[in-house]
Design a protein around this motif. Structure first.
Motif, mmCIF file in Angstrom:
data_model
loop_
_atom_site.group_PDB
_atom_site.id
_atom_site.type_symbol
_atom_site.label_atom_id
_atom_site.label_comp_id
_atom_site.label_asym_id
_atom_site.label_seq_id
_atom_site.Cartn_x
_atom_site.Cartn_y
_atom_site.Cartn_z
ATOM 1 N N GLU A 1 -0.959 -7.242 -14.064
ATOM 2 C CA GLU A 1 0.482 -8.169 -14.277
ATOM 3 C C GLU A 1 0.947 -6.516 -14.500
ATOM 4 O O GLU A 1 2.690 -6.685 -13.844
ATOM 5 N N LEU A 2 1.231 -5.319 -15.562
ATOM 6 C CA LEU A 2 2.315 -4.434 -15.535
ATOM 7 C C LEU A 2 2.830 -3.574 -14.127
ATOM 8 O O LEU A 2 3.612 -3.103 -14.131
ATOM 9 N N ALA A 3 1.031 -3.049 -14.004
ATOM 10 C CA ALA A 3 1.537 -2.719 -12.135
ATOM 11 C C ALA A 3 2.336 -3.409 -11.315
ATOM 12 O O ALA A 3 3.218 -2.506 -10.275
ATOM 13 N N ASP A 4 2.364 -4.371 -11.384
ATOM 14 C CA ASP A 4 3.126 -5.092 -10.314
ATOM 15 C C ASP A 4 4.594 -5.602 -10.883
ATOM 16 O O ASP A 4 5.044 -5.498 -10.496
ATOM 17 N N ALA A 5 3.943 -5.975 -12.256
ATOM 18 C CA ALA A 5 5.998 -5.765 -13.028
ATOM 19 C C ALA A 5 6.488 -5.127 -12.529
ATOM 20 O O ALA A 5 7.924 -4.578 -12.261
ATOM 21 N N ALA A 6 6.340 -3.103 -12.591
ATOM 22 C CA ALA A 6 6.846 -2.092 -12.617
ATOM 23 C C ALA A 6 7.388 -2.410 -11.312
ATOM 24 O O ALA A 6 8.295 -1.681 -10.553
ATOM 25 N N LEU A 7 6.517 -1.869 -9.840
ATOM 26 C CA LEU A 7 6.919 -2.759 -8.647
ATOM 27 C C LEU A 7 8.331 -3.419 -8.567
ATOM 28 O O LEU A 7 8.934 -3.633 -7.912
ATOM 29 N N ALA A 8 8.332 -4.613 -9.431
ATOM 30 C CA ALA A 8 9.427 -5.674 -9.084
ATOM 31 C C ALA A 8 10.336 -5.541 -9.531
ATOM 32 O O ALA A 8 11.389 -5.524 -8.761
ATOM 33 N N VAL B 1 9.967 -4.638 -1.779
ATOM 34 C CA VAL B 1 9.306 -4.719 -2.903
ATOM 35 C C VAL B 1 8.598 -5.465 -2.595
ATOM 36 O O VAL B 1 7.475 -5.697 -3.242
ATOM 37 N N ARG B 2 8.281 -6.670 -1.943
ATOM 38 C CA ARG B 2 7.769 -7.803 -1.402
ATOM 39 C C ARG B 2 6.708 -7.146 -0.497
ATOM 40 O O ARG B 2 5.869 -7.216 -0.628
ATOM 41 N N LEU B 3 7.120 -6.424 0.258
ATOM 42 C CA LEU B 3 6.159 -5.943 0.912
ATOM 43 C C LEU B 3 5.309 -4.567 0.339
ATOM 44 O O LEU B 3 3.913 -4.345 0.424
ATOM 45 N N LEU B 4 5.408 -3.665 -0.628
ATOM 46 C CA LEU B 4 5.293 -2.952 -1.361
ATOM 47 C C LEU B 4 4.658 -4.191 -2.537
ATOM 48 O O LEU B 4 3.216 -3.385 -2.669
ATOM 49 N N ARG B 5 4.221 -4.785 -2.850
ATOM 50 C CA ARG B 5 3.977 -5.922 -3.783
ATOM 51 C C ARG B 5 2.702 -6.578 -3.268
ATOM 52 O O ARG B 5 1.537 -7.006 -3.830
ATOM 53 N N TRP B 6 2.441 -7.238 -2.016
ATOM 54 C CA TRP B 6 1.886 -7.461 -1.126
ATOM 55 C C TRP B 6 0.262 -5.882 -0.549
ATOM 56 O O TRP B 6 -0.231 -6.917 -0.455
ATOM 57 N N ALA B 7 0.985 -5.785 -0.582
ATOM 58 C CA ALA B 7 0.009 -4.244 0.053
ATOM 59 C C ALA B 7 -0.613 -3.950 -1.252
ATOM 60 O O ALA B 7 -2.027 -3.385 -1.005
ATOM 61 N N ARG B 8 -0.126 -3.898 -2.481
ATOM 62 C CA ARG B 8 -1.190 -3.184 -3.515
ATOM 63 C C ARG B 8 -1.954 -4.897 -3.486
ATOM 64 O O ARG B 8 -3.115 -4.048 -4.014
ATOM 65 N N ALA B 9 -1.577 -6.010 -3.648
ATOM 66 C CA ALA B 9 -2.569 -7.173 -4.149
ATOM 67 C C ALA B 9 -3.720 -6.581 -3.341
ATOM 68 O O ALA B 9 -4.864 -7.076 -3.506
ATOM 69 N N VAL B 10 -3.276 -6.861 -2.000
ATOM 70 C CA VAL B 10 -4.732 -6.749 -0.774
ATOM 71 C C VAL B 10 -5.510 -5.931 -1.178
ATOM 72 O O VAL B 10 -6.538 -5.750 -1.555
ATOM 73 N N CYS B 11 -5.040 -4.506 -1.762
ATOM 74 C CA CYS B 11 -5.479 -3.584 -1.278
ATOM 75 C C CYS B 11 -6.647 -2.826 -2.314
ATOM 76 O O CYS B 11 -7.726 -2.595 -2.791
ATOM 77 N N ALA B 12 -5.829 -4.012 -3.898
ATOM 78 C CA ALA B 12 -6.358 -3.990 -4.787
ATOM 79 C C ALA B 12 -7.700 -4.457 -5.419
ATOM 80 O O ALA B 12 -8.553 -4.547 -6.511
ATOM 81 N N VAL C 1 -9.805 -4.741 -3.263
ATOM 82 C CA VAL C 1 -10.886 -3.531 -2.277
ATOM 83 C C VAL C 1 -11.716 -1.735 -2.706
ATOM 84 O O VAL C 1 -11.984 -1.572 -2.431
ATOM 85 N N GLY C 2 -10.678 -2.080 -4.390
ATOM 86 C CA GLY C 2 -10.364 -0.760 -5.050
ATOM 87 C C GLY C 2 -9.166 0.318 -4.551
ATOM 88 O O GLY C 2 -10.100 1.206 -4.509
ATOM 89 N N VAL C 3 -8.396 -0.236 -3.329
ATOM 90 C CA VAL C 3 -7.528 0.808 -3.421
ATOM 91 C C VAL C 3 -6.146 0.837 -3.881
ATOM 92 O O VAL C 3 -5.800 -0.338 -4.129
ATOM 93 N N ASP C 4 -5.751 1.978 -4.695
ATOM 94 C CA ASP C 4 -4.840 1.924 -5.094
ATOM 95 C C ASP C 4 -3.099 1.824 -4.640
ATOM 96 O O ASP C 4 -3.273 3.168 -3.925
ATOM 97 N N VAL C 5 -1.889 1.439 -4.443
ATOM 98 C CA VAL C 5 -1.596 1.560 -3.592
ATOM 99 C C VAL C 5 -0.115 1.120 -4.783
ATOM 100 O O VAL C 5 0.662 0.308 -5.789
ATOM 101 N N THR C 6 0.774 2.497 -4.988
ATOM 102 C CA THR C 6 1.866 2.815 -5.759
ATOM 103 C C THR C 6 3.198 2.502 -4.914
ATOM 104 O O THR C 6 4.627 2.320 -5.723
ATOM 105 N N ASP C 7 2.572 3.235 -3.608
ATOM 106 C CA ASP C 7 4.117 3.010 -3.328
ATOM 107 C C ASP C 7 4.228 3.517 -1.583
ATOM 108 O O ASP C 7 3.391 3.768 -1.365
ATOM 109 N N PHE C 8 5.096 4.347 -0.358
ATOM 110 C CA PHE C 8 5.225 3.713 0.483
ATOM 111 C C PHE C 8 4.940 5.566 1.068
ATOM 112 O O PHE C 8 4.641 5.134 2.645
ATOM 113 N N LYS C 9 4.513 5.830 0.616
ATOM 114 C CA LYS C 9 4.596 7.519 0.364
ATOM 115 C C LYS C 9 3.159 7.823 0.943
ATOM 116 O O LYS C 9 1.858 8.107 2.126
#
Length: 704
Positions: A536-543, A555-566, A568-576
């Motif tokens: 919850e904290l990570a999603d709120a930080a991205l928002a 922001v919506r794109l990044l939150r979507w990518a983070r939710a999907v990748c999480a 399967v065990g892949v951490d997404v915090t930014d676009f870079k």
């Protein structure tokens, strides 16, 4: 120069050797190289003098002192004139975005229905466009009231004998020849007229008029052999041209042949010639009706369609309007009529479509800084993105060809005004972009303008707010269920993204054991609560980062990518950095196409290489082993070349680099097979040059 002049010019550097270039000295004076050259006598005098020993230039020569109090510090040059890391980084992201936006522009403003590529995406685009054209023509033929009324009047006029071809019945006698059915020259003009239509539209129109002309076209094509132009064609383009010409001829021949009339007037059950009396007259009336119907449908089909629809006429066609096609095809073959269109105009048969020369403009973008300077492609981009149709578009008002700077500036201003009328607002520093920036080829400002257009027009269409928020909620719910079921921590199989065997099952068994102590239960509940809170904290930080770092859409794109990748065990915090090794991209593809991108085919390259003999940058910097470094530095401060790195470290680096390339190759192949996605324009090379892909490039790619 005399000795006195040289002493005045060079009071403190007597005996300095000539450098061959301009030399900068203390103060603001710059001495050209020619000043340091003397006559032969002066040079011999210099050689006889005892010169002091001068050490190596790279160690002791200081033409500009580093101290602020030194008199040799140049006031004209300061640190601001030296290139720093920011300037190189800007150059890198501009280069990345140039490639990405070039692919996006070509995918947006260039119709791909004429593409002869064998890729699945090209075949899918051609198939969808062909289905849309056939649907449009069939709806006009069967549902449009105007088309039905006009065509019924024209057909009744032909049946009554007021409009007919030469060579039909006349005053009780039969006149052979005189129309394109028998005359070779008139038949050639008839084929040229109908062959002016592009093959894309001609296929669809003949299909709508004849129903299913496949068998007839195949019979006509059989007379051309294999259709590959092997007789004279010496290249792929020539063979393609010969094949298209053969198909156009076959489609036109299908219009002047009626299988039902052949069976009715022919001999036997096959309808073989010779034909009985009345066949020629019946065939002439049928062909005349088909021709007028086809031209009328074509004229109405192109009107009202979006600008990205393929052009109605070929670029090298002899006719570029519907009226010209009808005149060339029928005027010399009709009996006692003259102007055919004037003869049928009182029945409502009016043709309007004329292909504008600017529509034949080659909109393909090859160099972003050069090809947008005339403003024509920019006008088409705004027109396509805004969905402007007909007179509402801005391409028709553009000056073409734009040979002068005034014309180019006018076209760019026309595109910018059309974009502002649609509500486009340039972000940040690009608010002050002027038409002169695009005309002068200012690449950074041009990229900012393109990014604003893409985010304003395409992002809302491709990312509906409500649907994307629901999708994010679904994937976050899946992740929460994983955590509550004791499957929050991931164990992978080897170096792939596939889960280890029985890893999740053992976690569930441990959490469901009945012999657990209260302390173990409490500890397990605390761990799950902590994991849920961290998610919850990570999603709120991205928002919350949207106002400072990203736009609302990003922001919506990044939150979507983070939710999907999480999941399967892949951490997404930014676009870079999160997309530097391709793992996150493959995880996104796997979430929606698991059979095309299985987890066992996705690699997990290490972020750092902690192996013996590796340079510190490989062990401490994220993806430092991908950086193009000629020299590294050890912990003691000594320089280390690539040859000093251990073989074990080099092998680990080769494996990690190959894993990154494999991930990007897998994602690119799957997206190309699915279609509708531009070519992947970032990869390990971006990490090697600038530390990772550009955030705007990744966000723009994720839109698709």
């Amino acid at each position: 120069r005399s000795r006195a002049d040289c002493d005045v010019l060079l009071p403190s550097v007597t005996g300095l050797p000539s450098f061959g270039n301009d030399v900068e000295l203390g103060g603001n004076s710059v001495v050209p190289s020619g000043v340091l050259s003397f006559t032969a006598s002066e040079q011999s005098a210099q050689r006889r003098r005892k010169l002091p020993k001068i050490a190596a230039v790279g160690k002791t020569l200081r033409l500009r002192a580093t101290g602020g109090n030194s008199s040799t510090t140049s006031a004209g040059l300061d640190d601001g004139d030296r290139p720093d890391f920011a300037s190189f980084h800007t150059e890198f992201w501009v280069r990345q975005q140039e490639v990405a936006f070039t692919h996006w522009l070509n995918a947006t403003i260039v119709p791909h229905t004429h593409s002869h590529g064998a890729a699945c995406a090209d075949r899918r685009a051609r198939r969808l466009a062909s289905e849309a054209a056939r649907t449009r023509l069939w709806s006009l033929y069967s549902l449009d009231a105007e088309v039905r009324t006009v065509i019924l009047r024209v057909e009744a006029h032909i049946d009554d004998g007021f409009l007919r071809l030469r060579g039909t019945e006349d005053d009780g006698g039969f006149k052979s020849g005189g129309s394109f059915l028998e005359d070779v020259k008139l038949r050639r003009d008839f084929e040229r007229a109908l062959g002016s239509y592009s093959l894309f539209w001609l296929r669809a129109a003949v299909d709508a008029v004849l129903g299913n002309p496949g068998d007839v076209v195949e019979d006509e094509l059989s007379g051309w052999g294999d259709g590959n132009g092997n007789g004279n064609g010496n290249g792929k383009a020539e063979r393609r041209y010969a094949t298209e010409r053969a198909e156009r001829t076959a489609l036109v021949a299908a219009l002047v042949r009626d299988r039902e009339l052949e069976l009715e007037f022919g001999v036997g059950s096959t309808g073989a010639p010779p034909f009985a009396d009345g066949y020629q007259e019946a065939l002439a009336g049928t062909v005349l009706k088909r021709t007028l119907l086809l031209v009328f449908l074509m004229d109405r089909a192109r009107a009202g369609l979006p600008p990205s629809t393929p052009l109605l006429f070929r670029g090298d066609a002899p006719c570029k309007s519907s009226a010209a096609v009808a005149e060339l095809a029928l005027r010399a073959s009709t009996y006692g009529t003259g102007d055919v269109l004037r003869h049928v105009r009182h029945m409502g048969y009016r043709l309007y479509h004329a292909q504008e020369p600017i529509r034949e403009y080659d909109f393909t973008v090859r160099n972003l800084a050069v090809d947008l300077r005339d403003g024509v492609r920019l006008c088409r981009l705004v027109e396509v993105l805004a969905g402007a149709v007909g007179d509402d578009g801005c391409v028709k008002d553009a000056v073409f060809p734009a040979d002068s700077r005034a014309a180019r500036t006018r076209n760019v201003r026309l595109a910018l005004d059309a974009a502002k009328a649609c509500g486009v607002e340039l972000p940040g520093k690009w608010k002050d972009v002027s038409p002169a920036d695009v005309v002068d080829g200012h690449l950074a400002n041009t990229l900012g303008l393109l990014y604003a257009l893409m985010m304003h027009f395409q992002a809302p269409r491709m990312l509906p707010t409500v649907e994307l928020d629901d999708e994010i909620a679904v994937w976050r719910s899946r992740r929460a269920n994983q955590i509550l079921a004791g499957r929050g921590r991931f164990a992978f199989h080897g170096a792939t993204l596939a889960p280890a065997r029985d890893s999740n099952r053992h976690g569930e068994e441990d959490s469901n054991r009945h012999d657990r102590t209260p302390e173990e239960v409490e500890e397990d509940e605390a761990a799950r609560s902590a994991a849920l809170f961290a998610d919850e904290l990570a999603d709120a930080a991205l928002a919350a980062s949207g106002t400072d770092t990203y736009s609302e859409c990003e922001v919506r794109l990044l939150r979507w990518a983070r939710a999907v990748c999480a999941c399967v065990g892949v951490d997404v915090t930014d676009f870079k950095s999160s997309f530097a090794d391709g793992t996150a991209l493959c995880a996104l593809v796997h979430a929606y196409a698991p059979r095309l991108a299985p987890l066992r085919a996705v690699s997990r390259p290490p972020t750092t290489l902690n192996v013996p003999g590796a340079p510190p940058s490989w062990r401490s910097v994220s993806y430092g082993y991908l950086l193009k470094e000629q020299r590294a530095c050890t912990e003691d401060g000594d320089d280390v070349t690539d040859g000093d790195v251990s073989s074990e470290a080099l092998e680990a680096r080769a494996r990690a680099t190959a894993a990154c390339k494999a991930n990007f190759k897998l994602a690119s192949e799957v997206c190309r097979a699915l279609g509708g996605v531009p070519e992947l324009t970032f990869g390990p090379a971006d990490v090697a040059s600038s530390g990772g892909p550009d955030a705007k490039v990744v966000a723009g790619y994720l839109l698709f």
